[in-house]
Design a protein around this motif. Structure first.
Motif, short mmCIF file in Angstrom:
data_model
loop_
_atom_site.label_atom_id
_atom_site.label_comp_id
_atom_site.label_asym_id
_atom_site.label_seq_id
_atom_site.Cartn_x
_atom_site.Cartn_y
_atom_site.Cartn_z
N ILE A 18 14.16 16.30 -11.11
CA ILE A 18 12.94 16.52 -10.36
C ILE A 18 13.29 16.84 -8.91
CG2 ILE A 18 10.77 15.47 -9.59
CD1 ILE A 18 10.96 13.63 -12.04
N GLU A 19 12.89 18.01 -8.48
CA GLU A 19 13.19 18.43 -7.11
C GLU A 19 12.17 17.83 -6.15
OE1 GLU A 19 14.05 22.54 -4.55
OE2 GLU A 19 13.43 22.64 -6.65
N THR A 20 12.68 17.07 -5.17
CA THR A 20 11.82 16.43 -4.17
C THR A 20 12.34 16.74 -2.78
OG1 THR A 20 13.06 14.35 -3.95
CG2 THR A 20 11.51 14.52 -5.80
N ARG A 21 11.61 16.26 -1.79
CA ARG A 21 12.04 16.48 -0.41
C ARG A 21 13.33 15.74 -0.09
NH1 ARG A 21 6.97 14.01 2.64
NH2 ARG A 21 5.95 15.03 0.87
N PHE A 67 0.81 -1.20 0.00
CA PHE A 67 0.00 0.00 0.00
C PHE A 67 0.85 1.26 0.00
CE2 PHE A 67 -2.24 -3.25 2.63
CZ PHE A 67 -3.14 -3.64 1.65
N ARG A 68 0.45 2.22 -0.83
CA ARG A 68 1.09 3.55 -0.87
C ARG A 68 0.20 4.49 -0.06
NH1 ARG A 68 4.33 4.56 -5.06
NH2 ARG A 68 3.38 6.57 -5.50
N THR A 69 0.77 5.05 0.99
CA THR A 69 -0.02 5.82 1.96
C THR A 69 -0.83 6.94 1.28
OG1 THR A 69 1.54 5.34 3.72
CG2 THR A 69 0.09 7.25 4.03
N ALA A 70 -0.15 7.76 0.48
CA ALA A 70 -0.83 8.90 -0.13
C ALA A 70 -1.97 8.44 -1.04
CB ALA A 70 0.16 9.75 -0.92
N GLU A 71 -1.71 7.40 -1.83
CA GLU A 71 -2.73 6.92 -2.76
C GLU A 71 -3.89 6.26 -2.02
OE1 GLU A 71 -1.20 5.36 -6.21
OE2 GLU A 71 -3.14 5.31 -7.19
N LEU A 72 -3.57 5.48 -0.98
CA LEU A 72 -4.62 4.86 -0.16
C LEU A 72 -5.55 5.92 0.41
CD1 LEU A 72 -5.90 2.56 1.54
CD2 LEU A 72 -4.13 3.01 3.25
N LEU A 73 -4.98 6.95 1.05
CA LEU A 73 -5.80 7.99 1.67
C LEU A 73 -6.59 8.77 0.63
CD1 LEU A 73 -3.24 9.28 4.33
CD2 LEU A 73 -5.25 7.85 4.74
N ARG A 120 11.64 2.41 -3.23
CA ARG A 120 12.51 1.72 -2.28
C ARG A 120 13.64 2.62 -1.81
NH1 ARG A 120 11.77 -2.79 -5.80
NH2 ARG A 120 13.73 -2.30 -6.84
N SER A 121 14.21 3.40 -2.72
CA SER A 121 15.37 4.23 -2.39
C SER A 121 15.00 5.47 -1.60
CB SER A 121 16.09 4.64 -3.68
OG SER A 121 16.53 3.50 -4.40
N TYR A 122 13.88 6.10 -1.96
CA TYR A 122 13.56 7.40 -1.36
C TYR A 122 12.29 7.39 -0.50
CZ TYR A 122 16.80 8.93 -5.01
OH TYR A 122 17.89 9.09 -5.81
N GLY A 123 11.48 6.35 -0.63
CA GLY A 123 10.22 6.30 0.11
C GLY A 123 9.04 6.70 -0.77
N ASN A 124 7.86 6.25 -0.38
CA ASN A 124 6.65 6.50 -1.17
C ASN A 124 6.30 7.97 -1.33
OD1 ASN A 124 6.23 3.82 -1.76
ND2 ASN A 124 4.89 3.46 -0.02
N PRO A 125 6.48 8.82 -0.29
CA PRO A 125 6.16 10.24 -0.49
C PRO A 125 6.96 10.88 -1.62
CG PRO A 125 6.32 9.76 1.85
CD PRO A 125 6.79 8.53 1.13
N VAL A 126 8.25 10.50 -1.74
CA VAL A 126 9.05 11.02 -2.84
C VAL A 126 8.56 10.43 -4.16
CG1 VAL A 126 11.37 11.06 -3.88
CG2 VAL A 126 11.08 11.49 -1.43
N GLY A 127 8.21 9.15 -4.14
CA GLY A 127 7.64 8.53 -5.34
C GLY A 127 6.40 9.25 -5.80
N PRO A 164 -7.08 10.75 -8.04
CA PRO A 164 -6.92 11.62 -6.87
C PRO A 164 -5.48 12.06 -6.60
CG PRO A 164 -7.37 9.36 -6.20
CD PRO A 164 -7.58 9.41 -7.67
N LEU A 165 -4.49 11.27 -7.01
CA LEU A 165 -3.10 11.63 -6.69
C LEU A 165 -2.53 12.64 -7.68
CD1 LEU A 165 -0.68 11.08 -4.83
CD2 LEU A 165 0.05 9.31 -6.44
N THR A 166 -2.81 12.44 -8.99
CA THR A 166 -2.18 13.28 -10.01
C THR A 166 -3.08 14.39 -10.53
OG1 THR A 166 -2.92 11.79 -11.76
CG2 THR A 166 -0.75 11.36 -10.77
N GLY A 167 -4.39 14.27 -10.32
CA GLY A 167 -5.31 15.30 -10.78
C GLY A 167 -5.69 15.20 -12.24
N ILE A 168 -5.18 14.18 -12.97
CA ILE A 168 -5.58 14.00 -14.36
C ILE A 168 -6.67 12.94 -14.43
CG2 ILE A 168 -3.34 14.74 -15.28
CD1 ILE A 168 -2.59 11.80 -15.63
#
Length: 422
Positions: free
Chosen positions: A372-375, A115-121, A308-315, A265-269
């Protein structure tokens, strides 16, 4: 306009999974946002739980022993007490071949394990909001029906050709006609726009009388219509105002419901269901007018390694930034939707194979050099793109979809980070 505030504390989610570990992960994530959680470890237990509590949404494991998620979904949809509850299937990536059957049995959506937290919520909130917007739209329609059914004024809705599209009982009585004699027939009386005219009517006591007729412009079922109001009293402005407010509220609710139902819901498209319906309509149009269009199927290479490398929020950030980049590279007439976790389908009207290939190769090259600039700092990814073009020999849109999917598969086989046509 009233502002909708979504508060998870007002909603309950039922989680159905035979693995307690999955339930714990989902429950922890949802409870942290404020949702109330109840759960069941089997399909039979879930059906029993529904008798005690009606959740606002069900997260249902697709494959379970004894009673599968598909069977549970089918049982729920048969029961009118529970059929309105949205069901989101929980599925591993290798189980996606069962999803078509899941949608046929009434599933609203699906969430892929892990499960991807952001997408699940996002998906849980979207489908709860969709359920309650649908309820509000239904209540608005019932209120409108009550107004026009029980008022003493005759109300007709007439299209631009003068054909009656709606008539209430009071108008039938005034004209002394049946539904079959008036509905979907030309009105057959002079309509004075912007003025007040008089019309002979039959009153409730059967005596011939006079009614004032007023006409107002409105929209009904996305069409320009006229509201014809027949009155033998002087309250027409108040009734017309109430009716216009009800129609406008119904229009706003309908548009809001349509947007929620068609958006990822995640990308808005556009979401998968809507972009595929756009493809189907574009195919029919090109078949009818013997024109051409192309498809691009874009997949982010090794996207799971980004998570895996950066975590789901960065994904999630990478997905959103790639979505924005793709949208900026497309024309205003082009349409794009998210088909899967990291897969996007673009429908390009009037585009030849050469034009689609040129665009696909440009996207590969530009994304390859995109930072791509991420956290977690700057992240770079590549994409593989499948390309295909409409052929008059194609029997349906699914043929094109299979062809562009095969092209994407070839691009991956050849080492990814490239554009391949089929």
């Amino acid at each position: 306009m009233e502002k909708d505030i979504f508060n998870p504390q007002n909603y309950t989610v039922l989680i159905v999974d035979d693995l307690i570990q999955n339930i714990q992960v989902l429950a922890t994530t949802l409870e942290a946002k404020g949702y109330s959680i109840t759960y069941a470890l089997s399909g039979k237990e879930a059906l029993q739980r529904l008798k005690a509590i009606q959740p606002d949404l069900i997260l249902l494991d697709l494959l379970m022993p004894e009673m599968s998620g598909l069977e549970v979904c089918e049982e729920i949809r048969r029961n009118s007490d529970y059929s309105h509850i949205p069901i989101l299937f929980l599925t591993a990536s290798h189980e996606e071949e069962h999803l078509l059957e899941a949608f046929e049995k009434g599933a609203a959506d699906y969430i892929t394990k892990p499960f991807r937290t952001a997408e699940l919520l996002a998906r849980v909130q979207t489908h709860i909001q969709l359920k309650y917007q649908t309820k509000k739209l239904r209540e608005s329609e019932n209120k409108l029906n009550t107004i026009v059914t029980y008022i003493k004024d005759g109300i007709l809705i007439v299209d631009h050709d003068g054909v009656v599209q709606f008539v209430n009982p009071a108008a039938l009585q005034m004209f002394d006609k049946s539904f079959d004699d008036l509905l979907y027939h030309e009105l057959g009386i002079p309509v004075v726009v912007g003025k007040v005219a008089e019309l002979d009517i039959i009153r409730a006591n059967g005596v011939l009388g006079k009614a004032e007729i007023t006409v107002g412009d409105a929209e009904w079922l996305d069409k320009k219509v006229s509201i014809v109001s027949l009155r033998d009293v002087s309250e027409r402005n108040q009734i017309e105002r109430k009716l216009r407010i009800a129609l406008n509220k119904q229009k706003v609710l309908s548009q809001k419901l349509k947007k929620i139902a068609n958006t990822d819901p995640l990308t808005g498209i556009f979401n998968r269901r809507h972009i595929l319906s756009i493809l189907q309509e574009e195919f029919k149009r090109n078949k009818l007018y013997d024109q051409t269009f192309s498809l691009l199927l874009v997949d982010i290479d090794h996207f799971k390694s980004v998570n895996r490398s950066y975590g789901n929020p960065v994904g999630d950030q990478v997905l959103q930034e790639i979505t924005i980049f793709l949208g900026n590279c497309l024309r205003s007439v082009d349409m794009i939707g998210r088909c899967g976790g990291e897969e996007f389908l673009a429908v390009l009207p009037g585009t030849t194979l050469d034009g689609a290939l040129e665009l696909g190769e440009s996207l590969c090259s530009r994304i390859r050099n995109l930072k791509i600039e991420t956290r977690a700092g700057f992240v770079q990814v590549t994409v593989s793109i499948g390309v295909t073009v409409y052929s008059s020999e194609d029997s349906n849109d699914e043929v094109m979809l299979k062809r562009v999917d095969d092209a994407l598969y070839k691009a991956k086989e050849l080492g990814r980070n490239r554009c391949v046509f089929n």
